[in-house]
Design a protein around this motif. Structure first.
Motif, PDB file in Angstrom:
ATOM      1  N   VAL A   1       9.859   9.690  18.726  1.00 12.93           N
ATOM      2  CA  VAL A   1      10.741  10.860  18.736  1.00 12.93           C
ATOM      3  C   VAL A   1      11.758  10.757  17.610  1.00 12.93           C
ATOM      4  O   VAL A   1      12.040  11.738  16.908  1.00 12.93           O
ATOM      5  N   LYS A   2      12.302   9.571  17.420  1.00  8.39           N
ATOM      6  CA  LYS A   2      13.298   9.382  16.358  1.00  8.39           C
ATOM      7  C   LYS A   2      12.731   9.755  14.991  1.00  8.39           C
ATOM      8  O   LYS A   2      13.374  10.475  14.208  1.00  8.39           O
ATOM      9  N   GLU A   3      11.530   9.283  14.690  1.00  2.69           N
ATOM     10  CA  GLU A   3      10.911   9.578  13.392  1.00  2.69           C
ATOM     11  C   GLU A   3      10.642  11.072  13.246  1.00  2.69           C
ATOM     12  O   GLU A   3      10.838  11.657  12.175  1.00  2.69           O
ATOM     13  N   ALA A   4      10.197  11.700  14.340  1.00  3.94           N
ATOM     14  CA  ALA A   4       9.913  13.139  14.291  1.00  3.94           C
ATOM     15  C   ALA A   4      11.196  13.942  14.056  1.00  3.94           C
ATOM     16  O   ALA A   4      11.206  14.919  13.295  1.00  3.94           O
ATOM     17  N   LEU A   5      12.279  13.538  14.690  1.00  2.00           N
ATOM     18  CA  LEU A   5      13.544  14.250  14.526  1.00  2.00           C
ATOM     19  C   LEU A   5      14.147  14.030  13.143  1.00  2.00           C
ATOM     20  O   LEU A   5      14.773  14.940  12.574  1.00  2.00           O
ATOM     21  N   LEU A   6      13.968  12.846  12.587  1.00  3.84           N
ATOM     22  CA  LEU A   6      14.438  12.615  11.214  1.00  3.84           C
ATOM     23  C   LEU A   6      13.754  13.569  10.242  1.00  3.84           C
ATOM     24  O   LEU A   6      14.393  14.115   9.332  1.00  3.84           O
ATOM     25  N   LYS A   7      12.462  13.779  10.446  1.00 10.09           N
ATOM     26  CA  LYS A   7      11.740  14.733   9.604  1.00 10.09           C
ATOM     27  C   LYS A   7      12.262  16.144   9.829  1.00 10.09           C
ATOM     28  O   LYS A   7      12.453  16.918   8.871  1.00 10.09           O
ATOM     29  N   ALA A   8      12.528  16.506  11.100  1.00  2.00           N
ATOM     30  CA  ALA A   8      13.020  17.855  11.415  1.00  2.00           C
ATOM     31  C   ALA A   8      14.414  18.087  10.849  1.00  2.00           C
ATOM     32  O   ALA A   8      14.784  19.228  10.539  1.00  2.00           O
ATOM     33  N   CYS A   9      15.205  17.032  10.697  1.00  2.96           N
ATOM     34  CA  CYS A   9      16.536  17.161  10.088  1.00  2.96           C
ATOM     35  C   CYS A   9      16.442  17.602   8.625  1.00  2.96           C
ATOM     36  O   CYS A   9      17.456  18.001   8.034  1.00  2.96           O
ATOM     37  N   GLN A  10      15.257  17.538   8.052  1.00  4.29           N
ATOM     38  CA  GLN A  10      15.044  17.928   6.653  1.00  4.29           C
ATOM     39  C   GLN A  10      14.195  19.194   6.545  1.00  4.29           C
ATOM     40  O   GLN A  10      13.670  19.496   5.467  1.00  4.29           O
ATOM     41  N   ASP A  11      14.041  19.921   7.646  1.00  8.03           N
ATOM     42  CA  ASP A  11      13.244  21.142   7.647  1.00  8.03           C
ATOM     43  C   ASP A  11      13.822  22.166   6.665  1.00  8.03           C
ATOM     44  O   ASP A  11      15.013  22.134   6.324  1.00  8.03           O
ATOM     45  N   ASP A  12      12.992  23.095   6.217  1.00 11.93           N
ATOM     46  CA  ASP A  12      13.442  24.127   5.278  1.00 11.93           C
ATOM     47  C   ASP A  12      14.402  25.118   5.929  1.00 11.93           C
ATOM     48  O   ASP A  12      15.137  25.818   5.216  1.00 11.93           O
ATOM     49  N   ILE A  13      14.384  25.227   7.261  1.00  9.62           N
ATOM     50  CA  ILE A  13      15.156  26.248   7.974  1.00  9.62           C
ATOM     51  C   ILE A  13      16.350  25.607   8.672  1.00  9.62           C
ATOM     52  O   ILE A  13      16.213  24.601   9.373  1.00  9.62           O
ATOM     53  N   ARG A  14      17.518  26.206   8.476  1.00 13.33           N
ATOM     54  CA  ARG A  14      18.751  25.633   9.016  1.00 13.33           C
ATOM     55  C   ARG A  14      18.727  25.501  10.535  1.00 13.33           C
ATOM     56  O   ARG A  14      19.196  24.501  11.098  1.00 13.33           O
ATOM     57  N   LEU A  15      18.198  26.497  11.239  1.00 15.94           N
ATOM     58  CA  LEU A  15      18.179  26.439  12.697  1.00 15.94           C
ATOM     59  C   LEU A  15      17.429  25.201  13.185  1.00 15.94           C
ATOM     60  O   LEU A  15      17.857  24.553  14.153  1.00 15.94           O
ATOM     61  N   VAL A  16      16.327  24.865  12.533  1.00 17.97           N
ATOM     62  CA  VAL A  16      15.573  23.662  12.917  1.00 17.97           C
ATOM     63  C   VAL A  16      16.421  22.423  12.661  1.00 17.97           C
ATOM     64  O   VAL A  16      16.499  21.505  13.496  1.00 17.97           O
ATOM     65  N   ARG A  17      17.096  22.389  11.518  1.00 14.41           N
ATOM     66  CA  ARG A  17      17.886  21.209  11.167  1.00 14.41           C
ATOM     67  C   ARG A  17      19.022  20.970  12.160  1.00 14.41           C
ATOM     68  O   ARG A  17      19.262  19.831  12.586  1.00 14.41           O
ATOM     69  N   ILE A  18      19.720  22.032  12.561  1.00 15.14           N
ATOM     70  CA  ILE A  18      20.864  21.809  13.453  1.00 15.14           C
ATOM     71  C   ILE A  18      20.406  21.432  14.866  1.00 15.14           C
ATOM     72  O   ILE A  18      21.065  20.644  15.549  1.00 15.14           O
ATOM     73  N   GLN A  19      19.266  21.978  15.295  1.00 13.65           N
ATOM     74  CA  GLN A  19      18.762  21.585  16.618  1.00 13.65           C
ATOM     75  C   GLN A  19      18.243  20.156  16.589  1.00 13.65           C
ATOM     76  O   GLN A  19      18.365  19.422  17.581  1.00 13.65           O
ATOM     77  N   ALA A  20      17.686  19.750  15.463  1.00 10.88           N
ATOM     78  CA  ALA A  20      17.254  18.358  15.327  1.00 10.88           C
ATOM     79  C   ALA A  20      18.467  17.429  15.298  1.00 10.88           C
ATOM     80  O   ALA A  20      18.442  16.336  15.879  1.00 10.88           O
ATOM     81  N   ALA A  21      19.541  17.865  14.631  1.00  7.95           N
ATOM     82  CA  ALA A  21      20.763  17.055  14.604  1.00  7.95           C
ATOM     83  C   ALA A  21      21.319  16.884  16.005  1.00  7.95           C
ATOM     84  O   ALA A  21      21.717  15.781  16.411  1.00  7.95           O
ATOM     85  N   ASN A  22      21.351  17.971  16.764  1.00  5.44           N
ATOM     86  CA  ASN A  22      21.846  17.901  18.138  1.00  5.44           C
ATOM     87  C   ASN A  22      21.053  16.890  18.951  1.00  5.44           C
ATOM     88  O   ASN A  22      21.612  16.114  19.731  1.00  5.44           O
ATOM     89  N   ALA A  23      19.745  16.880  18.773  1.00  9.85           N
ATOM     90  CA  ALA A  23      18.893  15.961  19.542  1.00  9.85           C
ATOM     91  C   ALA A  23      19.015  14.522  19.073  1.00  9.85           C
ATOM     92  O   ALA A  23      19.088  13.590  19.881  1.00  9.85           O
ATOM     93  N   ILE A  24      19.064  14.318  17.766  1.00  6.53           N
ATOM     94  CA  ILE A  24      19.035  12.946  17.255  1.00  6.53           C
ATOM     95  C   ILE A  24      20.364  12.241  17.494  1.00  6.53           C
ATOM     96  O   ILE A  24      20.434  11.000  17.503  1.00  6.53           O
ATOM     97  N   LEU A  25      21.420  13.008  17.710  1.00  5.57           N
ATOM     98  CA  LEU A  25      22.715  12.399  17.983  1.00  5.57           C
ATOM     99  C   LEU A  25      22.783  11.767  19.372  1.00  5.57           C
ATOM    100  O   LEU A  25      23.784  11.113  19.703  1.00  5.57           O
ATOM    101  N   THR A  26      21.745  11.954  20.177  1.00  2.19           N
ATOM    102  CA  THR A  26      21.697  11.263  21.468  1.00  2.19           C
ATOM    103  C   THR A  26      21.228   9.817  21.314  1.00  2.19           C
ATOM    104  O   THR A  26      21.308   9.041  22.261  1.00  2.19           O
TER     105      THR A  26
END
Length: 788
Positions: free
Chosen positions: A509-534
């Motif tokens: 999950v951590k690796e998948a969220l790190l990739k999502a933190c670099q998504d082209d779309i801001r909404l994906v990035r902020i939701q990934a940030a919210n999740a990875i901060l756990t």
């Protein structure tokens, strides 16, 4: 045999969406002088100005004055009762006044200074303290030509399924212009909200939706063309030209108002991507029926994304509407469809099942207006055909019965199914049933839900809705499905999958969220940030922390762009809480509760933190505030019960925990388990067994609940049942050593040393047993062997 204790308090961890739509311009992005107002367009664009000025866009907000009264000719209202008092509107000369009376006594007089809308409904605004403009509780139905109770019209979930729903007070913040309505009714707004005093100093360029709302600031454009010499060609246009927009840009520009959404940036400029600036509400919200038809007011976009025509063609908003909001094909609505469906002119009677003389249009069956609390709202933009079987199963409206009110949906369904393509409802019914089950936390078909999300042919809205509903599914087996969904073509689906992975702390999950933190779309990035901060901060390398920091900055911006919105402060509290900053989290929660005292979630979460920092008195105070608003609130009663139990106030704790269990008898294992302990300590072992059974039934995979049940089964004289319970735990959770020890103790008390010895020897052979546990097991084995 270990002692049974209460378990941890329960936080309400889900981020909540902003309750109000918002499309505001940041004061820092451009100077006010860059915006010229619609009057600046007349000199060169008189024809367009004349088309725009009488449109519903231009008149989205109008001053109530003599001109308004002469043009709209609205009647005075009859007395209408709202919250026990009588309200009445009167028009006098150039003024509009609302009176509030209690019997013969005049309670208050309200000056009404602005009108909004008029397409379907007129709403009206009166000045309140602290710079607020408030919707008055009376609105006018432009179609039915009658006044009605506006807050009552906001009740979505009426009927026996939602017996507790009731109208909000008309003075509630959700009816304030400054918090909800302004973004789509005025142009170039600055809220100028002062958080310290909770005061608005709201300004705007002009009421209504003006030219610059879609074309951007016209200052440079005007300067360029004013300074052109005769015959000289302008070097550039100097504003946004919507004529070169792509299909997606056209849809995105309209969607900033025509959607139930939440802003994630402080500003939006036409041409930008919608999901770089907003999140979208989908079918996880009960303002939609499970099949996606509107139950409440949903502002078009979610339904539009269910539209196969939009998905499979170049169709966009401006194909059928002008930029000022008019219908391009008002005189002949069928012309909008015949470009692709021309053959329907030849088989109209066969296609509709009605003679041509019936006067049906494509809109009659594919875009019926949704009738809601006595007045009509928007047309259904999903373009789907009538589905009377969905009416039977889910209560959603269908076009057949909206016309044939004297007939039943069963009658309509029989006709539909007799058609050559009469099975067209089946796909929708399949996924709608899964949506319904997920809303009710019924997981018997969770494998079908997973398959729905994984299927690349699943509609984006449907997949996204299911992912959001799976947030409530307690089993971490969903992680694999969510990780796959991070590769979905839909940015909305990817964003929801990222959010749903929060709290699942595995390397994958951590690796998948790190990739999502670099998504082209801001909404994906902020939701990934919210999740990875756990995840614990120490889990990441310096390079990974840099990646997270970029997404985290955008995430914080999404929660601070609306300082007047209590839900943003609540979400900010969750952020600080995940970061381990209890004081900052408490400050954010308290701000949220101050801005909107009826918001119970900040009070619940702050109570948990107050207990954590050693202030149980404040924790109890906040929980009791919640229960003053909502006596049956499940989370408040649960946490109050746990708090009181920690203080040894067992009778009060028992009462609160029973209230929590009563609120959710099938899925409240924490309350049930703790009630088991409390009544067990009183010597009521039969009651303890009953509550422990409820806890285990709700979470059959939780070994601690099984242990609790076995403990009280022994106390209640049910040793055989306890042995059976413990054997099941050992089979399903072989590394849960407490169950082995308990069962070994039972065998030893019965003199069966061989069975006890075997339990410990089997445990020693298990993979995954730590060195410390191995040493302890070996010590017990040796002692038993020596005593035999």
């Amino acid at each position: 045999m270990r002692k049974l204790n209460s378990i941890k308090w329960v936080l309400v961890l889900g981020i909540i969406a902003s309750l109000f739509s918002c499309k505001q311009r940041s004061n820092n992005t451009m100077a006010d002088s860059d915006f010229m107002g619609s009057q600046s367009c007349i000199e060169c664009h008189q024809r367009f100005y004349d088309l725009w000025s009488p449109s519903y866009h231009a008149q989205a907000m109008m001053p109530v004055n003599a001109e308004f009264m002469a043009k709209h000719q609205l009647p005075d209202s009859k007395p209408i009762y709202v919250e026990g008092n009588m309200f009445q509107v009167e028009f006098k000369d150039s003024t509009m006044v609302m009176y509030e009376r209690n019997g013969d006594d005049l309670v208050a007089t309200y000056e009404v200074i602005w009108a909004m809308g008029g397409h379907n409904v007129y709403c009206f605004l009166t000045p309140f303290e602290k710079g607020r403009l408030q919707n008055i509780p009376l609105a006018y139905d432009a179609n039915a030509k009658k006044w009605f109770n506006y807050p009552e019209a906001g009740v979505r979930h009426f009927g026996t399924e939602y017996p507790d729903d009731e109208a909000l007070p008309w003075k509630d913040d959700q009816f304030a212009f400054n918090t909800g309505c302004y973004s789509c009714h005025i142009s170039q707004l600055s809220t100028n909200f002062d958080l310290e005093t909770d005061t608005y100093h709201t300004t705007w360029k002009e009421p209504g939706i003006n030219c610059e709302t879609c074309h951007g600031p016209a200052g440079e454009h005007v300067r360029i063309y004013k300074n052109l010499k005769e015959g000289e060609k302008a070097p550039k246009l100097g504003l946004i030209s919507t004529s070169v927009f792509t299909q997606q840009q056209d849809n995105d520009a309209c969607s900033t108002c025509h959607s139930k959404m939440q802003p994630i940036t402080p500003s939006y400029m036409p041409g930008d991507k919608f999901f770089d600036n907003y999140n979208l509400t989908t079918l996880e919200d009960r303002d939609f029926y499970p099949d996606g038809r509107d139950l409440g007011e949903n502002y078009t976009l979610t339904g539009w994304m269910l539209n196969a025509c939009a998905e499979n063609s170049e169709l966009h908003c401006v194909s059928c509407h002008t930029s000022s909001g008019r219908d391009r094909f008002k005189d002949d609505p069928n012309q909008a469809c015949l470009k692709c469906h021309g053959k329907r002119n030849d088989d109209l009677a066969e296609h509709t099942g009605h003679p041509a003389s019936a006067g049906l249009t494509c809109l009659s069956c594919h875009m019926p207006k949704r009738e809601f609390v006595g007045h009509f709202l928007r047309s259904d933009h999903s373009f789907r055909p009538p589905m009377p079987e969905a009416t039977i199963k889910f209560g959603s409206p269908n076009a057949c019965n909206q016309c044939h009110k004297d007939k039943s949906p069963e009658w309509a369904n029989k006709i539909v199914k007799a058609r050559p393509n009469g099975n067209y409802q089946e796909e929708t019914l399949r996924w709608a049933q899964l949506i319904k089950e997920a809303r009710e936390s019924e997981w018997k078909n969770v494998d079908k839900m997973f398959a729905l999300v994984r299927n690349p042919e699943t509609d984006d809205v449907v997949a996204n809705s299911m992912i959001r509903l799976l947030n409530n599914y307690p089993d971490a087996s969903k992680a694999e499905v969510l990780i796959d969904a991070l590769n979905n073509k839909s940015e909305l689906v990817r964003s929801s999958a990222a959010y749903a992975l929060g709290g699942i702390l595995t390397d994958t999950v951590k690796e998948a969220l790190l990739k999502a933190c670099q998504d082209d779309i801001r909404l994906v990035r902020i939701q990934a940030a919210n999740a990875i901060l756990t995840f614990p901060e120490d889990d990441f390398t310096a390079e990974q922390k840099t990646i997270i920091a970029g997404a985290e900055k955008e995430y914080v911006t999404s929660m601070t762009s609306r300082p007047d919105n209590w839900s943003n402060h609540y979400n900010l509290g969750l952020y600080h809480q995940n970061k381990g900053d209890a004081q900052a989290a408490l400050g954010a929660y308290e701000t949220a509760a101050r801005l909107y005292p009826e918001s119970v979630l900040p009070l619940i979460n702050s109570s948990v933190l107050y207990s954590y920092i050693g202030n149980p008195e404040k924790a109890e105070e906040n929980l009791k505030k919640v229960l003053d608003y909502e006596p049956g609130n499940e989370a408040a009663n649960l946490n109050l019960g746990l708090l009181l139990a920690e203080q040894g106030r067992m009778n009060e704790a028992e009462k609160a925990l029973k209230a929590a269990l009563e609120a959710n008898p099938d899925d409240q294992p924490v309350a049930a388990k703790n009630l088991s302990v409390i009544v067990g300590q009183k010597g009521d072992f039969a009651g303890a067994v009953k509550y422990a059974e409820l806890a285990l039934k709700a979470r059959p995979d939780n070994p601690e609940y099984a242990y609790t049940l076995a403990f009280y089964q022994v106390q209640n004289g049910q040793k055989t049942k306890a042995i059976n319970t413990l054997n099941k735990v050992i089979d399903s959770h072989p590394l849960y050593l407490d169950a082995r020890q308990f069962l070994a103790d039972i065998y030893l008390r019965d003199g069966n040393r061989n069975m006890a010895l075997k339990l410990y020897q089997d445990a020693l052979k298990l993979e995954g047993i730590g060195e410390q546990n191995k040493a302890a097991l070996q010590q017990v084995i040796t002692a038993l062997q020596q005593s035999m």
